[in-house]
Design an enzyme around this catalytic site. Structure first.
Site, PDB file in Angstrom:
ATOM      1  N   ASP A  86      11.455   6.827 -10.159  1.00  0.00           N
ATOM      2  CA  ASP A  86      10.356   6.044  -9.585  1.00  0.00           C
ATOM      3  C   ASP A  86       9.091   6.858  -9.820  1.00  0.00           C
ATOM      4  O   ASP A  86       9.159   8.033 -10.192  1.00  0.00           O
ATOM      5  CB  ASP A  86      10.584   5.816  -8.075  1.00  0.00           C
ATOM      6  CG  ASP A  86       9.403   5.115  -7.425  1.00  0.00           C
ATOM      7  OD1 ASP A  86       8.915   4.127  -8.009  1.00  0.00           O
ATOM      8  OD2 ASP A  86       8.935   5.554  -6.351  1.00  0.00           O
ATOM      9  N   SER A  87       7.940   6.252  -9.554  1.00  0.00           N
ATOM     10  CA  SER A  87       6.692   6.987  -9.690  1.00  0.00           C
ATOM     11  C   SER A  87       6.557   8.076  -8.625  1.00  0.00           C
ATOM     12  O   SER A  87       5.798   9.021  -8.812  1.00  0.00           O
ATOM     13  CB  SER A  87       5.523   6.011  -9.581  1.00  0.00           C
ATOM     14  OG  SER A  87       5.639   5.252  -8.397  1.00  0.00           O
ATOM     15  N   CYS A 134      11.730   1.457  -9.560  1.00  0.00           N
ATOM     16  CA  CYS A 134      10.301   1.209  -9.391  1.00  0.00           C
ATOM     17  C   CYS A 134      10.031  -0.197  -9.912  1.00  0.00           C
ATOM     18  O   CYS A 134      10.455  -0.536 -11.023  1.00  0.00           O
ATOM     19  CB  CYS A 134       9.519   2.240 -10.209  1.00  0.00           C
ATOM     20  SG  CYS A 134       7.750   1.910 -10.315  1.00  0.00           S
ATOM     21  N   THR A 161       7.139  -1.663 -10.711  1.00  0.00           N
ATOM     22  CA  THR A 161       6.180  -1.741 -11.815  1.00  0.00           C
ATOM     23  C   THR A 161       6.848  -1.313 -13.119  1.00  0.00           C
ATOM     24  O   THR A 161       6.683  -1.960 -14.163  1.00  0.00           O
ATOM     25  CB  THR A 161       4.956  -0.846 -11.508  1.00  0.00           C
ATOM     26  OG1 THR A 161       4.493  -1.125 -10.187  1.00  0.00           O
ATOM     27  CG2 THR A 161       3.843  -1.094 -12.503  1.00  0.00           C
ATOM     28  N   GLU A 194       1.526   5.690   1.863  1.00  0.00           N
ATOM     29  CA  GLU A 194       1.545   7.127   1.547  1.00  0.00           C
ATOM     30  C   GLU A 194       0.701   7.933   2.544  1.00  0.00           C
ATOM     31  O   GLU A 194       0.926   9.117   2.724  1.00  0.00           O
ATOM     32  CB  GLU A 194       1.103   7.357   0.102  1.00  0.00           C
ATOM     33  CG  GLU A 194       1.995   6.581  -0.851  1.00  0.00           C
ATOM     34  CD  GLU A 194       2.575   7.364  -1.999  1.00  0.00           C
ATOM     35  OE1 GLU A 194       1.968   8.357  -2.399  1.00  0.00           O
ATOM     36  OE2 GLU A 194       3.646   6.955  -2.498  1.00  0.00           O
ATOM     37  N   CYS A 217       7.937  -4.306  -4.187  1.00  0.00           N
ATOM     38  CA  CYS A 217       7.389  -2.955  -4.393  1.00  0.00           C
ATOM     39  C   CYS A 217       8.209  -2.014  -3.531  1.00  0.00           C
ATOM     40  O   CYS A 217       8.568  -2.359  -2.391  1.00  0.00           O
ATOM     41  CB  CYS A 217       5.921  -2.912  -3.981  1.00  0.00           C
ATOM     42  SG  CYS A 217       5.217  -1.255  -4.038  1.00  0.00           S
ATOM     43  N   HIS A 251       7.532   0.439  -1.782  1.00  0.00           N
ATOM     44  CA  HIS A 251       6.979   0.895  -0.509  1.00  0.00           C
ATOM     45  C   HIS A 251       7.012  -0.175   0.583  1.00  0.00           C
ATOM     46  O   HIS A 251       6.920   0.147   1.758  1.00  0.00           O
ATOM     47  CB  HIS A 251       5.523   1.323  -0.689  1.00  0.00           C
ATOM     48  CG  HIS A 251       5.347   2.601  -1.447  1.00  0.00           C
ATOM     49  ND1 HIS A 251       5.862   2.793  -2.707  1.00  0.00           N
ATOM     50  CD2 HIS A 251       4.703   3.745  -1.105  1.00  0.00           C
ATOM     51  CE1 HIS A 251       5.531   4.010  -3.112  1.00  0.00           C
ATOM     52  NE2 HIS A 251       4.837   4.604  -2.170  1.00  0.00           N
TER      53      HIS A 251
END
Ligand code: DGL
Length: 269
Positions: free
Chosen positions: A14-15, A77, A79, A156, A188, A190
């Site tokens: 993931d990012s 992820c 994206t 975050e 997403c 998050h």
């Protein structure tokens, strides 16, 4: 190649920390599988970068994990799944699971009026990947995409129950006022952490779904069909990041409320 493929890890990337939502579900469903997680913290966020850049990062991340001898790759992820999955499947010869197909499957199985909203990063929404996959599975579906670029930074910052986050969610959800959706897909990594606030705003009659648990089921199914299930019950979990392991450790533990082991710093070449 040494050893039996089935003894290797499942690799995830993931990012940053968000993919831990997917890792948690895989660990829960497959406690005997060893997992190797890579968070590309040096290049996060992915959500507002171009298709070309995300494809390049994803290929580099996949090579990094393949060099550690993974048997299956999870693109944890949204994206990266939205932009890079076809390319990764074209290049690499191992089973690859993204989060778009599982998320779409889940949404399609839950909706009753066939009207589904998808919340995601700018990149995920602009890619049209969720819209395409939902309509492939349910051609008569109406999909209402909503890009929510402020939500990742708010998570975050750990503003999980904060007036600013409530306001941002309200602003984005205004776009759904006349949409009459009965299902919202949290597209997403998050957003599951904001589930309560999103549900509060959406009201009790709208179902919220995410990719993580269906993604874990897809992984289980693929391990079975490819005969890659772990023969041992001594699972290990290892974590790598491309920048600032301490920050990842701290944020990961605080967001997920679970202790994380040592995080190693290692970058894809
Ligand atoms: N992991 C990303 C996603 O699911 C969100 C964070 C980012 O923008 O990098 O789209």
């Amino acid at each position: 190649m040494h050893g039996s493929l089935s003894t290797y890890h499942i690799g995830l990337f993931d990012s940053g920390v968000g993919g831990l939502t997917v890792m948690q579900e895989i660990a829960r469903l497959l406690p005997h599988e060893s997992l190797l997680y890579f968070g590309d913290t040096a290049r996060v966020p992915y959500g507002n970068k171009s298709r070309e850049t995300i494809i390049r990062y994803s290929i580099e991340n996949a090579i990094f994990l393949l060099e550690k001898q993974i048997k299956l790759l999870v693109v944890a992820c949204n994206t990266a799944s939205a932009f890079a999955l076809p390319k990764l499947r074209q290049i690499f010869n191992i089973p690859i699971v993204g989060v778009i197909e599982p998320g779409a499957q889940k949404a399609v199985s839950v909706t009753r009026n066939q009207r589904i909203a998808v919340l995601g990063t700018k990149g995920t929404i602009q890619s049209g990947a969720y819209q395409l996959e939902i309509q492939r599975l349910l051609p008569q579906a109406t999909v209402v995409p909503v890009a929510c670029p402020l939500l990742v930074p708010l998570v975050e910052e750990r503003f999980l129950n904060h007036p600013i986050t409530r306001l941002a969610i309200k602003e984005y959800m205004n776009q759904l006022e006349k949409a009459e959706v009965d299902t919202i897909l949290l597209g997403c990594t998050h957003y599951p952490l904001l589930k309560e606030l999103i549900q509060e705003q959406a009201g009790p009659h709208i179902s919220l779904v995410d990719s993580a648990s269906t993604c874990a089921q897809t992984v289980a199914h693929l391990l079975q069909t490819h005969k890659l299930e772990s023969p041992t019950n001594q699972a290990t979990h290892r974590y790598y990041v491309s920048d600032d392991p301490d920050k990842f450790h701290d944020l990961g533990e605080k967001l997920f409320g679970q202790p994380l082991p040592h995080i190693e710093l290692q970058k894809p070449e």
